[in-house]
Design a protein around this motif. Structure first.
Motif, PDB file in Angstrom:
ATOM      1  N   VAL B  70       0.491  -1.139   0.402  1.00 43.23           N
ATOM      2  CA  VAL B  70      -0.460   0.073  -0.088  1.00 43.23           C
ATOM      3  C   VAL B  70       0.643   1.347   0.345  1.00 43.23           C
ATOM      4  CG1 VAL B  70      -0.499   0.424   1.895  1.00 43.23           C
ATOM      5  CG2 VAL B  70      -2.086   1.044   1.320  1.00 43.23           C
ATOM      6  N   VAL B  71       2.426   0.942   0.132  1.00 39.42           N
ATOM      7  CA  VAL B  71       2.939   1.965   0.452  1.00 39.42           C
ATOM      8  C   VAL B  71       3.177   2.684  -1.436  1.00 39.42           C
ATOM      9  CG1 VAL B  71       5.136   2.956   0.504  1.00 39.42           C
ATOM     10  CG2 VAL B  71       4.182   1.275   2.326  1.00 39.42           C
ATOM     11  N   SER B  72       2.449   4.003  -1.353  1.00 37.09           N
ATOM     12  CA  SER B  72       3.071   5.019  -2.736  1.00 37.09           C
ATOM     13  C   SER B  72       2.770   6.055  -2.525  1.00 37.09           C
ATOM     14  CB  SER B  72       1.136   4.011  -3.376  1.00 37.09           C
ATOM     15  OG  SER B  72      -0.108   4.642  -2.621  1.00 37.09           O
ATOM     16  N   GLY B  73       3.207   6.649  -1.933  1.00 38.42           N
ATOM     17  CA  GLY B  73       3.316   8.104  -1.231  1.00 38.42           C
ATOM     18  C   GLY B  73       4.159   8.666  -1.415  1.00 38.42           C
ATOM     19  N   GLU B  74       4.484  10.070  -0.783  1.00 39.40           N
ATOM     20  CA  GLU B  74       6.155   9.846  -0.290  1.00 39.40           C
ATOM     21  C   GLU B  74       7.360   8.960   0.404  1.00 39.40           C
ATOM     22  OE1 GLU B  74       4.531  14.876   0.550  1.00 39.40           O
ATOM     23  OE2 GLU B  74       6.269  14.094   0.957  1.00 39.40           O
ATOM     24  N   ASP B  75       6.531   8.081   0.577  1.00 42.36           N
ATOM     25  CA  ASP B  75       7.700   7.254   0.637  1.00 42.36           C
ATOM     26  C   ASP B  75       7.551   6.025   0.361  1.00 42.36           C
ATOM     27  OD1 ASP B  75       5.236   5.820   3.158  1.00 42.36           O
ATOM     28  OD2 ASP B  75       4.784   6.687   1.272  1.00 42.36           O
ATOM     29  N   LYS B  76       7.603   6.173  -1.189  1.00 44.30           N
ATOM     30  CA  LYS B  76       7.474   5.126  -1.781  1.00 44.30           C
ATOM     31  C   LYS B  76       8.403   4.759  -2.490  1.00 44.30           C
ATOM     32  CE  LYS B  76       6.021   4.504  -6.933  1.00 44.30           C
ATOM     33  NZ  LYS B  76       5.304   4.165  -7.931  1.00 44.30           N
TER      34      LYS B  76
END
Lengths: 721, 489
Positions: B70-76
């Motif tokens: 589910v990691v798909s933001g600025e931490d991707k």
């Protein structure tokens, strides 16, 4: 009745006797001779001039054609299908007609590219097959640095069109292969507003994902992979193959990808299929005679792969494009098609910092223009929303696009001396010797692909003094996102590939440079349209989500096949790279370099000399060392200057650096002086500083340079006179 | 005769219905809400055998693990970089092929793919709240303790945050379905200069928070707390309001029935205190409130309040630290913010009883790992456990992941000096989350969307109108909550 039977018996007996005689004396019987000839020519082979690459072709008893490739005895492609399925005929049961073998040699010059002069030399095998109503020519070539094949389909009965239902071209590789690929994953979720949510309204953007390693055994049935894809068929052999397509523009065909068609215990078959994302659902209608794009497999060591020009060599001695009415043009008009006006150089770019609303601000443009002039760069790019005053369609006025991260004060952006209108701005740019490139939406700005609107807008821009265009969103992403009218063609639909060509031509007529963003991968168009001087289709700095490993892998894959507008910064935005890594990228990615950052960072003292000398037109490119997932080091020559650049990925656990050995034997005679630029300690901005050290070397030198995790270095040398 | 036929027909019908209903009964179910179930019939398989190298470690040969994250933001990009590190270290043995799937559709997309065996992942990394849904639909399988023993890849929940690891069984007694990886919540940035200016220290409890806020208002005349509350498209309810409830001993739902029970004691008092603790801030006396509760407050506007030095505290996401600091530098023309922007926690901010064991709780989202039911080969299962152990128990990996605002859920890492003394952890994470055992998340309900939407409604209706009667709001929204649960059963 009895008479009939007797007659039949007699005929049969006669035939048997004839055949028996013929079998004993085949040379005397032309029919038998032809039949035997066909049996003897069910397999063919073509080898590269240095004989290291062999392309073997066969035809089975059912009439299906297949091929395989090996390099120095290493199997690169196992038995794989060739051919097309068309609606109008059955091309599965072909009859072999004839073969032609020829050697193709020549050379050409490049305005941009890895090498300014390129020689090509290949053996070509042309096999002509016949079906009920068509002829299918299969052209297979073997070059020293790879192989290529394509088809020519024609009607034997005067048919004008055909519908290609399926292309059977496949690449069968061992499941033990190591693969570096970009997953082709069309998406709908973020691009489509609720009212339009529809599975068919998908898009794919080559610039939104990178290249990752996967063992071939991990590729599952129906997995889709974008071109190009790199693989190593045998981990014990130093042989790699980079597969892609070429000459799509102008073929009348769509762009393709690979799909895992069959997954076995030992073999994986990747089949060429149409790119799924697009507006046209049932594509593949072609005019006859139809010549397909080339399917290209650059094959050899990593050095062979990285340095290869094969994607563009398949164009042979193709001339630069001229319009059909060329002969009726005046001498002055004819001069346009020498393309001498294509003058690539570094382009300054503010968008990465100053976004949409600020692209209307002449103060910002002046600041970047002044910087470009100071650095001796020739171009400035005005990006999205630059033209609100002129109301060109396609501008974005969304608040979220307007989030600038620049600091006016820090960047010295003031109102002093700022031109008050466009004409004054162009006058100022001319005085400074800077040419202006402007942004447009490749579809929306031109009425979703309306030729008249295209001509009208381009004429307007030319009248405004614009020298080039950056055309974005060929994939139709903005329409999907904003809920505007969906274009009838986008992504790699055949009609959109035609639109690409139309745009290239109209820009050429008006002496406009073209930089494509939100676009497909390069497929050699630069050979015919040298004004197409750069291309995105790469996961670059603008996405702000790259990793060092992914970027390195792109150097071994995407960057090999054509220009790459990575748009590097000076100081990295995220934490995945160092400054040393960033400043290496304008050297390692070829194409007309676009450099963006804050003015403060562009002013960063240690890199000024290097950035004033950045090579755009290159004479030579040499891969020095490296490995996918690990690091990449290459040297580029422009005139008598060499630029050696290296980018590193991970380091071993417990270690802080990787030792990179740079063998300078390529330098040639004489002494070369210059500087080494490498990562230093962190600065107050938490980015690595650059340490600039004087350097002097000869071709006898072998350097060992320690480079940190996600770090890089550049050595800029000039021959001592 | 006719009569006999009718009776026979009736008997057959009854028999048929009996078989049908019997077939519908899940041998592993009892009460869906039962969190102490026992597995009597496996819905997954084990095939193959492990092989070992000369050192007694499991031998892997080119195993590819498809990971849906589910990691798909600025931490991707950091996540991707970690995956690259693993692939490099295990090249030729194990390769992780990760795909990010947006949070909005993650559970349904992954469940569908596994159910239809189409592009199904082998391993899932997603928010804890969705895992009960996965197990109830038999999408995932437990990590086998026998296999852990055989492979010597041990993952012991005692080594993980107590607050999070208690969910790992997903309601199945003695089973390990879900392994916690990290946690994140809304956190607090503060302006050191302004705090010094008003002569105060960081608050350690609710009353001290009110005192600091009062001093700030008197001195500066602006709201001391900037947060994107009220806006209904916002995560404030999911993190801050729920934290307030936890800190006052409240329960979002009854753990045995999964229904809301906000109107009986002691939960009624707990919920009331939670609401009151926020009312103390948004409905404080005076024209200038301690914190806004305004529909027009957006992420951007609340951020500007802080970066323009109007607010003392800024409550926001930890993975936006870089953009926050960058904006502060730009707007204030400074090069370094280390001496200006500090970090602290929401722990104890809302607890009306500061001595309560719940006072320090923080409601988080937590990434957990779970294995698809479709994985059968035991070597692949061992490879999955090897990867999970690598990701969650390697200090260097956890440090890298921490740089995106995700604190480790593993005490083996979190308690090490190497982790605690990491520059990023020192500056940020140690302050954001003082005690990982106090981190709590959604827990064992598959109705998490119902929970969150009704918590949002409760928060909005009791805080936008601070005169609203809390008791009646608790009752009415609880009813709506429970009606929805009943409809979805």
């Amino acid at each position: 009745m009895k008479k009939t039977v007797c007659k039949l018996f007699a005929v049969a007996l006669a035939v048997c006797m004839l055949l028996t005689i013929a079998a004993c004396n085949p040379d005397g019987n032309p029919i038998i001779q032809k039949a035997l000839e066909a049996r003897e020519t069910n397999s063919w082979e073509v080898s590269s001039p240095d004989t290291s690459i062999k392309v073997s072709v066969g035809m089975d008893s059912a009439g299906s054609v297949y091929y395989s490739v090996n390099k120095d005895g290493v199997a690169v492609v196992d038995k794989s299908a060739l051919g097309l399925d068309i609606r109008e005929d059955d091309l599965n049961s072909l009859a072999f007609d004839k073969k032609t073998v020829r050697r193709i040699t020549g050379s050409y010059s490049n305005i941009t590219g890895k090498h300014s002069e390129v020689e090509y030399d290949a053996m070509e095998l042309q096999l002509t097959f016949k079906s009920w109503k068509h002829t299918l020519d299969v052209y297979l070539r073997a070059y020293d640095d790879g192989y290529a094949f394509r088809y020519k389909l024609d009607s034997a009965g005067g048919g004008k069109t055909a519908k290609i239902d399926e292309e059977k071209s496949s690449f069968t590789i061992p499941t033990s292969s190591l693969v570096w690929r970009q997953v082709y994953k069309p998406y709908t979720d973020f691009t489509v507003i609720d009212a339009l949510k529809n599975e068919n309204l998908d898009t794919f953007a080559y610039e939104r994902s990178s290249y990752d390693y996967i063992p071939a055994s991990g590729i599952l049935q129906n997995d889709q992979i974008a071109f190009p894809v790199l693989y190593r068929p045998d981990v014990n052999e130093d042989v790699y193959s980079l597969v892609t397509e070429s000459a799509v523009v102008g073929s009348g065909f769509y762009g393709s990808i690979l799909q895992a068609a069959a997954v076995g215990d030992d073999e994986l078959r990747l089949q060429t299929v149409p790119t799924p994302a697009g507006s046209i659902e049932d594509d593949g209608y072609v005019s006859l005679p139809f010549t397909s794009p080339w399917r290209v497999g650059i094959t050899g060591t990593l050095q062979t792969v990285v340095e290869s020009e094969l994607v563009e060599k398949v164009y042979d001695d193709a001339e630069y494009w001229k319009p059909d009415n060329y002969d009726e043009l005046s001498d002055e008009e004819k001069e346009i098609y020498n393309y001498d006006w294509v003058d690539p150089d570094v382009c300054a770019w503010s968008w990465i910092v100053y976004r949409a609303a600020d692209q209307k601000n002449f103060a910002i443009h002046k600041a970047y223009l002044d910087k470009a002039a100071e650095m001796g760069w020739k171009y400035l790019l005005l990006d999205g929303s630059w033209s609100a005053e002129y109301k060109i369609r396609g501008d974005s006025d969304k608040p979220e696009d307007s989030k600038s991260t620049g600091n006016f004060q820090e960047d010295g952006i003031t109102k002093e001396g700022v031109p008050e209108d466009w004409d004054k701005f162009i006058e100022y740019a001319n005085e400074k010797g800077i040419k202006i490139i402007v942004w447009g939406d490749a579809l929306r700005t031109f009425g979703n692909g309306d030729y008249n609107v295209l001509c009208d807008v381009l004429d307007k821009w030319v009248a405004m003094g614009v020298a080039g265009v950056k055309l974005d969103f060929w994939d139709g992403e903005r329409q999907l996102r904003d809920g505007h009218q969906i274009p009838t063609h986008r992504c790699e639909d055949s009609a959109n590939m035609e639109w690409y060509e139309t745009v290239y031509q109209e820009c050429a007529k008006r002496k406009l440079l073209v930089n494509c963003h939100g676009c497909n991968k390069p497929t050699g168009e630069r050979r015919v349209y040298p004004n197409v001087i750069n291309r995105e289709g790469i996961y670059g700095a603008e996405m702000n989500r790259n990793t060092a490993t992914g970027t390195i892998n792109q150097l071994f894959t995407r960057a090999v096949i054509g220009p790459s507008d990575f748009t590097p910064l000076v100081k990295p935005k995220g934490h995945q790279f160092t400054t040393g890594f960033m400043i290496s990228l304008p050297i390692l990615f070829e194409g007309m370099t676009t450099v963006g950052d804050t003015i403060v960072n562009l002013n960063y003292a240690p890199i000024q000399d290097l950035y004033k000398a950045l090579p755009t037109a290159r004479d030579d490119t040499r891969f020095l060392c490296g490995e996918p997932d690990e690091y990449f080091c290459a040297a580029v020559r422009a005139g008598d200057e060499w630029f050696i650049a290296c980018v590193n990925g991970p380091v071993d656990i417990g270690s802080k650096t990787r030792k990179v050995t740079v063998d300078l034997s390529f330098l040639g005679e004489g002494t070369f002086d210059g500087y080494l630029y490498e990562d230093g300690p962190l600065g107050t901005d938490k980015r690595t500083t650059i340490i600039k050290t004087a350097a002097s070397h000869t071709s006898a030198d072998k350097l060992e340079i320690e480079v940190g995790e996600s770090g890089g270095f550049v050595i800029h040398l000039k021959k001592k006179v | 005769m006719k009569k006999i036929k009718w009776i026979a027909l009736l008997c057959v019908t009854i028999l048929c219905l009996t078989f049908v209903f019997a077939g519908c009964i899940d041998p592993n179910a009892g009460n869906d809400d039962d969190d102490d179930k026992v597995i009597t019939e496996k819905w997954w398989e084990d095939t193959g055998e492990l092989s070992f190298n000369s050192e007694g470690k499991v031998k892997y040969s080119n195993i590819t693990i498809k990971l849906a994250t589910v990691v798909s933001g600025e931490d991707k990009d950091t996540f991707k970089s970690i995956i690259d590190d693993f692939n490099r270290e295990y090249k030729g043995r194990i390769a992780i092929d990760s795909e990010d799937i947006g949070q909005a559709n993650f559970e349904s997309t992954v469940a569908q793919r596994i159910s239809t065996k189409n592009k199904a992942p082998d391993l899932i990394m997603s928010h804890q709240k969705g895992h009960k849904y996965f197990v109830e639909n038999k999408i995932i399988q437990p990590f086998s303790k026998d296999l852990m023993e055989q492979s010597k890849i041990s993952i012991d929940m005692n080594d993980y945050s107590a607050g999070l690891s208690r969910y790992s069984s997903l309601g199945y007694k003695d089973e390990l379905f879900s392994i916690p990886c990290d946690a994140q919540s809304m956190v607090v940035f503060y302006n050191k200069t302004l705090l010094e200016e008003i002569g105060k220290e960081l608050p350690t409890n609710h009353q001290e928070l009110l005192d600091v806020c009062q001093a700030f208002v008197e001195r500066k005349g602006t709201s001391p707390i900037a947060w994107p509350a009220a806006n209904q498209n916002n995560h404030w309810y999911n993190y801050v309001f729920t934290t307030a409830i936890m800190q006052n001993g409240g329960k979002l739902y009854d753990e045995s029935t999964k229904k809301a029970d906000w109107t009986s004691e002691p939960n009624k008092t707990a919920m009331t205190k939670a609401i009151q603790s926020i009312r103390d801030l948004v409905a404080s006396e005076g024209v200038v409130k301690y914190a806004p509760f305004n529909d027009k407050t957006s992420d951007d506007s609340s951020q500007l309040e802080f970066v323009d030095n109007k607010a003392l505290f800024y409550v926001y996401f930890p993975w936006r630290i870089e953009s926050l600091e960058s904006l502060y530098k730009t707007r204030n023309n400074v090069q370094d913010v280390t001496d200006i922007i500090g970090t602290t926690s929401v722990a104890n901010w809302f607890a009306m009883d500061s001595s309560s064991a719940d006072a320090g709780k923080i409601f988080v989202d937590s990434h957990f790992f779970a294995m698809s039911k479709l994985v059968t080969d035991v070597s692949k299962k061992a490879a999955i456990m090897e990867f999970i152990k690598w990701f969650t128990q390697r200090t260097d990996v956890c440090k890298k992941w921490a740089s995106t605002g995700h604190i480790t859920a593993c005490k083996l890492v979190g308690d090490t000096d190497e982790y605690k003394n990491d520059a990023y952890c020192q500056r940020y994470l140690n302050n954001f989350y003082p005690d990982i055992d106090n981190l709590v998340s959604m827990g064992l309900t598959s109705h998490y969307n119902t929970v969150l939407s009704h918590i949002k409604t409760l928060g909005y209706e009791t805080l936008s109108n601070t005169a609203a009667d809390i008791e009646s709001k608790l009752a009415s929204i609880q009813k709506s909550f429970n009606d929805e649960i009943a409809m979805n059963k």
